[in-house]
Enzyme design. Structure first.
Site, PDB file in Angstrom:
ATOM      1  N   HIS A   1       0.838  -1.191   0.000  1.00  0.00           N
ATOM      2  CA  HIS A   1       0.000   0.000   0.000  1.00  0.00           C
ATOM      3  C   HIS A   1       0.874   1.241   0.000  1.00  0.00           C
ATOM      4  O   HIS A   1       2.075   1.170   0.262  1.00  0.00           O
ATOM      5  CB  HIS A   1      -0.920   0.016   1.227  1.00  0.00           C
ATOM      6  CG  HIS A   1      -0.168   0.040   2.530  1.00  0.00           C
ATOM      7  ND1 HIS A   1       0.244  -1.115   3.179  1.00  0.00           N
ATOM      8  CD2 HIS A   1       0.289   1.076   3.297  1.00  0.00           C
ATOM      9  CE1 HIS A   1       0.896  -0.778   4.279  1.00  0.00           C
ATOM     10  NE2 HIS A   1       0.933   0.540   4.375  1.00  0.00           N
TER      11      HIS A   1
ATOM     12  N   HIS B   1       5.288   6.062  -1.603  1.00  0.00           N
ATOM     13  CA  HIS B   1       6.098   4.863  -1.822  1.00  0.00           C
ATOM     14  C   HIS B   1       5.359   3.623  -1.340  1.00  0.00           C
ATOM     15  O   HIS B   1       4.391   3.719  -0.579  1.00  0.00           O
ATOM     16  CB  HIS B   1       7.429   4.968  -1.065  1.00  0.00           C
ATOM     17  CG  HIS B   1       7.245   4.958   0.419  1.00  0.00           C
ATOM     18  ND1 HIS B   1       6.887   6.092   1.139  1.00  0.00           N
ATOM     19  CD2 HIS B   1       7.343   3.951   1.336  1.00  0.00           C
ATOM     20  CE1 HIS B   1       6.783   5.787   2.421  1.00  0.00           C
ATOM     21  NE2 HIS B   1       7.046   4.487   2.568  1.00  0.00           N
TER      22      HIS B   1
END
Length: 198
Positions: free
Chosen positions: A50, A139
């Site tokens: 995620h 990220h």
């Protein structure tokens, strides 16, 4: 949203995120394999990939409805419709000299994720959440470094490889509960907030 599973007076470790589909778990695992011989490096489960937009920490169960409402206001405030997010490239936090996290970056979709982060930051800090103390870098975490034994290999791979992991169709933001266990964190979606026009 219901917090019936939480005893009265308890708290939930939570964060807002964009989830990565399981179809990218294989490509993520392939990238992690390049670090397999790095001692002291602990990979995360590719199925749990995620992009964290705002980490909240421990939220009292009684406050979860207010947090969901803050998330809804943030999505409206950001004014972001559905978009594509490309997961590509490698990096580390906080630096190549001292590595604690290895991650895959975001190219396409970076602007939209940043707008969502900024709106969530504003709405949740207004509720009393701790402000984020570092610059937002969207990220996907690939691994965490428990000690520095394998840092030379990590530096080498990060410097030499630029993997194209895949594209995520982003149409919502999720409020996620993170339960820490001996086998690693377990994530459960508390609420899903659709993006504008979604």
């Amino acid at each position: 949203m219901s917090s019936e599973s939480s005893p009265s007076g308890s708290s939930v470790r939570a964060f807002f995120a964009v989830t990565v589909p399981e179809s990218l778990a294989g490509p993520i695992a392939d990238v992690q394999a390049a670090f397999a011989d790095a001692a002291g490096l602990r990979p995360v489960d590719p199925a749990d990939a995620h992009v964290t937009l705002k980490f909240l920490g421990d939220v009292p169960a009684a406050d979860l409805d207010a947090v969901v409402e803050a998330g809804e206001r943030a999505v409206d405030r950001a004014g972001v419709g559905s978009f594509e997010c490309s997961i590509t490239g490698l990096g580390v936090f906080p630096s190549l000299e001292y590595i604690s996290v290895v991650w895959a970056g975001v190219e396409e979709g970076h602007t939209e994720l940043t707008r969502l982060h900024e709106a969530l930051e504003a709405e949740t800090t207004a509720l009393g959440a701790e402000p984020t103390d570092h610059e937002f870098t969207p990220h996907v975490t690939l691994a965490r470094m428990d000690d520095g034994r394998g840092k030379e290999l990590v530096r080498e791979v990060v410097g030499e490889r630029h993997p194209e992991i895949g594209t995520v169709e982003v149409d919502s933001v999720r409020l996620v509960e993170s339960t820490l266990t001996d086998e690693g964190p377990v994530y459960d979606t508390i609420e899903t907030v659709a993006l504008c026009g979604g």
